[in-house]
Design a protein around this motif. Structure first.
Motif, mmCIF file in Angstrom:
data_model
loop_
_atom_site.group_PDB
_atom_site.id
_atom_site.type_symbol
_atom_site.label_atom_id
_atom_site.label_comp_id
_atom_site.label_asym_id
_atom_site.label_seq_id
_atom_site.Cartn_x
_atom_site.Cartn_y
_atom_site.Cartn_z
ATOM 1 N N TRP A 500 0.817 -1.209 0.000
ATOM 2 C CA TRP A 500 0.000 0.000 0.000
ATOM 3 C C TRP A 500 0.854 1.264 0.000
ATOM 4 O O TRP A 500 0.439 2.288 -0.543
ATOM 5 N N LEU A 501 2.051 1.196 0.572
ATOM 6 C CA LEU A 501 2.930 2.363 0.566
ATOM 7 C C LEU A 501 3.527 2.567 -0.826
ATOM 8 O O LEU A 501 3.568 3.695 -1.344
ATOM 9 N N ASP A 502 3.981 1.473 -1.424
ATOM 10 C CA ASP A 502 4.504 1.586 -2.795
ATOM 11 C C ASP A 502 3.429 2.102 -3.740
ATOM 12 O O ASP A 502 3.690 2.933 -4.621
ATOM 13 N N THR A 503 2.201 1.628 -3.553
ATOM 14 C CA THR A 503 1.097 2.089 -4.406
ATOM 15 C C THR A 503 0.873 3.586 -4.230
ATOM 16 O O THR A 503 0.697 4.336 -5.206
ATOM 17 N N ILE A 701 4.643 13.850 0.762
ATOM 18 C CA ILE A 701 3.288 14.089 1.250
ATOM 19 C C ILE A 701 2.465 12.808 1.173
ATOM 20 O O ILE A 701 1.740 12.450 2.120
ATOM 21 N N ALA A 702 2.581 12.090 0.059
ATOM 22 C CA ALA A 702 1.853 10.829 -0.088
ATOM 23 C C ALA A 702 2.297 9.826 0.972
ATOM 24 O O ALA A 702 1.465 9.091 1.539
ATOM 25 N N ALA A 703 3.585 9.786 1.249
ATOM 26 C CA ALA A 703 4.091 8.856 2.265
ATOM 27 C C ALA A 703 3.562 9.216 3.647
ATOM 28 O O ALA A 703 3.212 8.336 4.441
ATOM 29 N N MET A 704 3.505 10.506 3.955
ATOM 30 C CA MET A 704 2.998 10.929 5.262
ATOM 31 C C MET A 704 1.542 10.524 5.452
ATOM 32 O O MET A 704 1.145 10.048 6.516
ATOM 33 N N ILE A 705 0.740 10.718 4.426
ATOM 34 C CA ILE A 705 -0.671 10.365 4.522
ATOM 35 C C ILE A 705 -0.829 8.852 4.659
ATOM 36 O O ILE A 705 -1.586 8.360 5.501
ATOM 37 N N ALA A 706 -0.101 8.110 3.836
ATOM 38 C CA ALA A 706 -0.251 6.654 3.830
ATOM 39 C C ALA A 706 0.182 6.031 5.149
ATOM 40 O O ALA A 706 -0.430 5.068 5.624
ATOM 41 N N THR A 707 1.235 6.555 5.777
ATOM 42 C CA THR A 707 1.766 5.937 6.995
ATOM 43 C C THR A 707 1.085 6.429 8.261
ATOM 44 O O THR A 707 1.473 6.037 9.367
ATOM 45 N N ALA A 708 0.070 7.278 8.128
ATOM 46 C CA ALA A 708 -0.670 7.755 9.301
ATOM 47 C C ALA A 708 -2.013 7.059 9.458
ATOM 48 O O ALA A 708 -2.761 7.368 10.383
ATOM 49 N N THR A 709 -2.332 6.114 8.584
ATOM 50 C CA THR A 709 -3.624 5.438 8.629
ATOM 51 C C THR A 709 -3.629 4.331 9.685
ATOM 52 O O THR A 709 -2.567 3.855 10.113
ATOM 53 N N PRO A 710 -4.811 3.874 10.121
ATOM 54 C CA PRO A 710 -4.865 2.724 11.033
ATOM 55 C C PRO A 710 -4.172 1.493 10.468
ATOM 56 O O PRO A 710 -3.526 0.747 11.216
ATOM 57 N N GLU A 711 -4.294 1.273 9.163
ATOM 58 C CA GLU A 711 -3.616 0.132 8.551
ATOM 59 C C GLU A 711 -2.104 0.258 8.718
ATOM 60 O O GLU A 711 -1.406 -0.717 9.020
ATOM 61 N N ALA A 712 -1.596 1.476 8.531
ATOM 62 C CA ALA A 712 -0.163 1.704 8.682
ATOM 63 C C ALA A 712 0.287 1.506 10.127
ATOM 64 O O ALA A 712 1.349 0.937 10.394
ATOM 65 N N LEU A 713 -0.515 1.991 11.068
ATOM 66 C CA LEU A 713 -0.147 1.825 12.477
ATOM 67 C C LEU A 713 -0.128 0.351 12.861
ATOM 68 O O LEU A 713 0.711 -0.075 13.670
ATOM 69 N N ALA A 714 -1.039 -0.425 12.292
ATOM 70 C CA ALA A 714 -1.031 -1.864 12.558
ATOM 71 C C ALA A 714 0.226 -2.504 11.976
ATOM 72 O O ALA A 714 0.860 -3.353 12.609
ATOM 73 N N GLU A 715 0.602 -2.096 10.779
ATOM 74 C CA GLU A 715 1.823 -2.618 10.169
ATOM 75 C C GLU A 715 3.046 -2.168 10.956
ATOM 76 O O GLU A 715 4.002 -2.938 11.144
ATOM 77 N N ALA A 716 3.036 -0.923 11.440
ATOM 78 C CA ALA A 716 4.150 -0.437 12.245
ATOM 79 C C ALA A 716 4.317 -1.277 13.507
ATOM 80 O O ALA A 716 5.440 -1.586 13.929
#
Length: 806
Positions: A500-503, A701-716
């Motif tokens: 999802w981050l690469d996308t 900017i795209a990376a910041m938005i993508a990594t702030a989502t609940p999905e990203a926090l779960a992956e983190a």
């Protein structure tokens, strides 16, 4: 009137899967974008730990025996502040409560008081149509309990589940989902039930699997509709500040035991202590060798010292510090695990020794609600005060004390003195705020018997490193790399980026025809940290942030705490400043001593966890750096690699605090240069005044938005767990080889391998980060990045062959 969508997850009896389903629902709903609060009926403290892991919020308990019926709704609303949904996990069977209490403190009792709809989780593994009779009986037993749906658990096959669903049609209740038998999502147990989430390195992974199954097999939309059917609540949220008050203007430190051995305390306890004017700092009795700076009170809550007895016993420096603190008259509250820890021994393993008693395991489980009476005026109350609580243990402590903590059924139990309370009884201070007030009053009044303030000294600048700053301070890990070398030098996570981050990064290319606007990114980051959008400034990585800070003001006396990342020094020098260095001491593990920072320093910069030491400084130590007229900058570039981001200051809205974050490391995107600063709107405006237009790229900017989502926090969270597991392979190997290394919290380890070791390892095919370019370190140290176990074992094998390392 308060609108709070909510559901109780209950069952006909224990063992049907309430915890599994309730925790999985919380996690699945969070991943679906909901802000969920988790609650547990009863006194249990293990299940709320899983709730906290699922929701990112403290798990809360709702128990009328412990806090009184009238406080249930206010405490529910307190725990659900900011949430759009509350999930309440029941206890035992739906109608099972206090023995002899006719259902008092049962799940049904709490559901009725809080006017919450109930969803039944039913284990159908040993029946089919009979399940309908069971459910119908649960519905009819007490019409005041509103059962609104059923979740079927442990189905043997689709045919089996279909038979049950068909039979349930007669009840009129919807079947919200069916879960199959799956031992892969069952939490392991031991002598007192489930193993706490804080003790399980695999907890986050197991929760991810569970959340995926819940999202797939339960109708979340229908479940949410049922939650929204809950009526509004006519109450105000419980406020700690309305229960207690501060007896003084200073804020003494209460050291609260935590870590794997001390996993339990009710969240409201800490809230009450803070409202009573205390600063609460968590310490880990397994790993910390000293109490937090300024400790004036001790809170030793529940947990499993019997399981971790060898580790607790091995930490002799802390055991001695605790014994001296208790002996000095420092106010000390210890319950259950804390009681055992203060004894001379637990099952023969030496403990603190503040109590003249021994603790041993027994085959008998003690599990009961209690009503206790204070026998004499003491730390917890005045004579005759009645207190409710519960006991849960398989140990006994002998001999008994002549000065008892409580009278239970006329029997004296526990240990007490004017400054000490130790017993098996767990109490919920929200139900008895006078205990919190009396304890806080004692902490405020505590005066150490021996003044032991550290001597003041301002560390001189490290001349050797400063003289080499033209090369040394600008040296980065990527300079170590050459073709053919295995990379242990660069602190970039070695896992592949999420799809999802690469996308998101690829899609961002479609927008590069327009000038970048970071507004959306700042809103996403603000939501991720619970801040306002104007408290976030997007930057082109941490390096730009340091440059903006350096240029923001004509700093009179900037100080950088070292050893740490050298970019702040470079930025300050480029802006015409000459920073001073305060050096942490390798002899005490590079622990921060805030008193070493000059009083008139108007800018203090420090990393947390610090690069290259990987030391995680306690929140309280960092707070001690703050004072009027001084800006404190905390570089949290690696904080997203710390479980639960403990000791982060990202959520603290102090006008003179700046927190710098980077997305480079955890998400493996060094080429994107994405970061941000959290701070007051006024302070960030000063930084933005020096920021070049459009410095933050569209991809960043795209990376910041993508990594702030609940999905990203779960992956983190998953990545953080893996980092910890992989780091342990490295540190265990270094320990086995006799190589000294600093206890690490980040994705790298600082090791003392001796003169020439860096070059010898390079010749053997390994790139490690040289450490002599960091002020305060010399060439006997190297920084080793955490890598996958197979790669790490190759390095360890080489270290074994090439050694000895001195």
């Amino acid at each position: 009137m308060v609108n709070l969508p909510r559901l109780v997850i209950a069952a006909p009896a224990s063992g049907h899967g309430k915890t599994t389903v309730a925790t999985g629902l919380m996690a699945a709903l969070v991943r679906a974008g909901h802000n969920v609060s988790g609650h547990k009926v009863g006194p249990d403290y293990i299940d709320p730990g899983y709730h906290a892991l699922a929701t990112g919020k403290p798990g809360r308990n709702l128990d009328p025996h412990l806090v009184g019926e009238n406080r249930l709704v206010p405490l529910l609303l307190n725990g659900a502040r900011g949430a759009d949904l509350a999930i309440i996990e029941g206890v035992m069977g739906l109608y099972d409560g206090q023995i002899g209490g006719e259902g008092f403190a049962s799940t049904a009792h709490v559901a009725t008081v809080t006017r919450t709809p109930v969803v039944l989780v039913v284990d159908i593994s040993h029946a089919s149509r009979s399940i309908a009779a069971l459910v119908q009986g649960m519905v009819a037993f007490d019409p005041s309990v509103r059962i609104v749906g059923v979740i079927l658990n442990k189905a043997g096959s689709p045919r089996h589940a279909g038979e049950v669903i068909s039979a349930l049609e007669s009840t009129g209740l919807p079947v919200l989902g069916v879960l199959q038998r799956d031992d892969g999502i069952v939490a392991p147990s031991r002598h007192l039930g489930l193993i706490p989430a804080a003790e399980r390195d695999d907890a986050a992974h197991a929760l991810d699997r569970l959340a995926d199954q819940i999202a797939e097999k339960i109708d979340l939309d229908q479940l949410l509709a049922l939650a929204h059917s809950a009526p509004d609540l006519e109450a105000e949220a419980w406020e700690a500040a309305q229960e207690v008050s501060s007896p003084g203007t200073h804020r003494p430190v209460v050291a609260m035991a935590g870590g794997r051995a001390f996993t339990f305390r009710y969240a409201e306890t800490e809230e009450l202590l803070r409202a009573a004017g205390c600063d609460v700092v968590t310490f880990d009795p397994l790993n910390d060798e000293a109490l937090p700076d300024g400790t004036a009170g001790l809170y030793l809550g529940g947990g499993f010292p019997e399981v971790h007895a060898s580790g607790l016993s091995a930490n002799a420096p802390l055991r001695e510090a605790l014994r001296e603190a208790v002996d000095s008259g420092m106010p000390t509250y210890a319950e259950c695990a804390g009681l055992l820890y203060l004894c001379r021994s637990v099952d023969g393993m030496p403990m603190v020794g503040a109590l003249d008693a021994e603790a041993v395991m027994t085959p008998k489980l003690t599990l009961s609600y209690r009503t206790a009476i204070v026998p004499t005026d003491q730390l917890t109350g005045t004579v005759g005060t009645r207190v409710t609580g519960h006991e849960f243990h398989r140990t006994i402590v002998t001999p008994a004390s002549a000065a008892a903590a409580w009278l239970v059924d006329g029997t004296p139990v526990g240990f007490s003195s004017p400054t000490l309370h130790a017993s098996y009884l767990h109490t919920h201070w929200a139900g008895h705020p006078d205990i919190a007030q009396r304890f806080a009053n004692a902490v405020h009044a505590y005066v150490p018997s021996v003044a032991s303030a550290p001597s003041r000294r301002s560390a001189p600048r490290d001349r050797r490193n400063v003289e080499a700053s033209s090369e040394g301070l600008g040296w980065h890990g990527d300079a170590e790399l050459s073709p053919g070398l295995i990379d242990f030098a660069v602190n970039i996570h070695d896992d592949s980026r999420p799809e999802w981050l690469d996308t998101a990064l690829r899609i961002s290319l479609d927008a590069i025809g327009a000038y970048p606007d970071p507004t959306a990114a700042q809103h996403a980051i603000a939501q991720r940290h619970g801040r306002q959008p104007d408290e976030v400034l997007a930057t082109a990585g941490a390096a730009e942030a340091f440059a903006l800070i350096a240029r923001a003001r004509p700093w009179r006396r900037p100080v950088v705490v070292h050893p740490q990342f050298t970019e702040p020094d470079v930025a300050l020098a480029a802006a015409g400043h000459q920073p001073e260095h305060v050096l942490t001491d390798p002899a005490n593990g590079f622990v921060l001593d805030p008193s070493l920072v000059p009083d008139d320093a108007d800018l203090v910069m420090i990393g947390n966890p610090t690069n290259p030491t990987s030391v995680l400084h306690p929140e309280q130590s960092l707070r001690r750096l703050m004072r009027p007229g001084r800006v404190v900058v905390v570089d949290e570039a690696f904080m997203d690699s710390v479980p639960d981001e403990r000791h982060s200051l990202a959520g603290i809205p102090d006008p003179n605090l700046l927190v710098v974050r980077s997305l480079t490391k955890l998400w493996s995107i060094p080429g994107v240069r994405a970061g941000y600063v959290l701070g007051s709107p006024q302070m960030l405006a000063e930084l933005k005044a020096h920021q070049s237009p459009w410095s933050v790229s569209t991809a960043a900017i795209a990376a910041m938005i993508a990594t702030a989502t609940p999905e990203a926090l779960a992956e983190a969270a998953k990545r953080t767990t893996r980092i910890g597991q992989h780091r342990r392979v490295l540190t265990d190997g270094l320990t086995e080889l006799g190589i000294h290394h600093v206890p690490a919290a980040g994705p790298f380890v600082l090791a003392k391998v001796g003169i020439g070791a860096h070059d010898r390892l390079r010749s053997a095919g390994y790139a490690l980060r040289r450490a002599d370019t960091f002020p305060g370190l010399d060439d006997t140290w190297v920084r080793i990045a955490v890598r996958k176990p197979d790669t790490t074992r190759k390095l360890l094998a080489t270290l074994r062959i090439e050694g000895p390392w001195t």
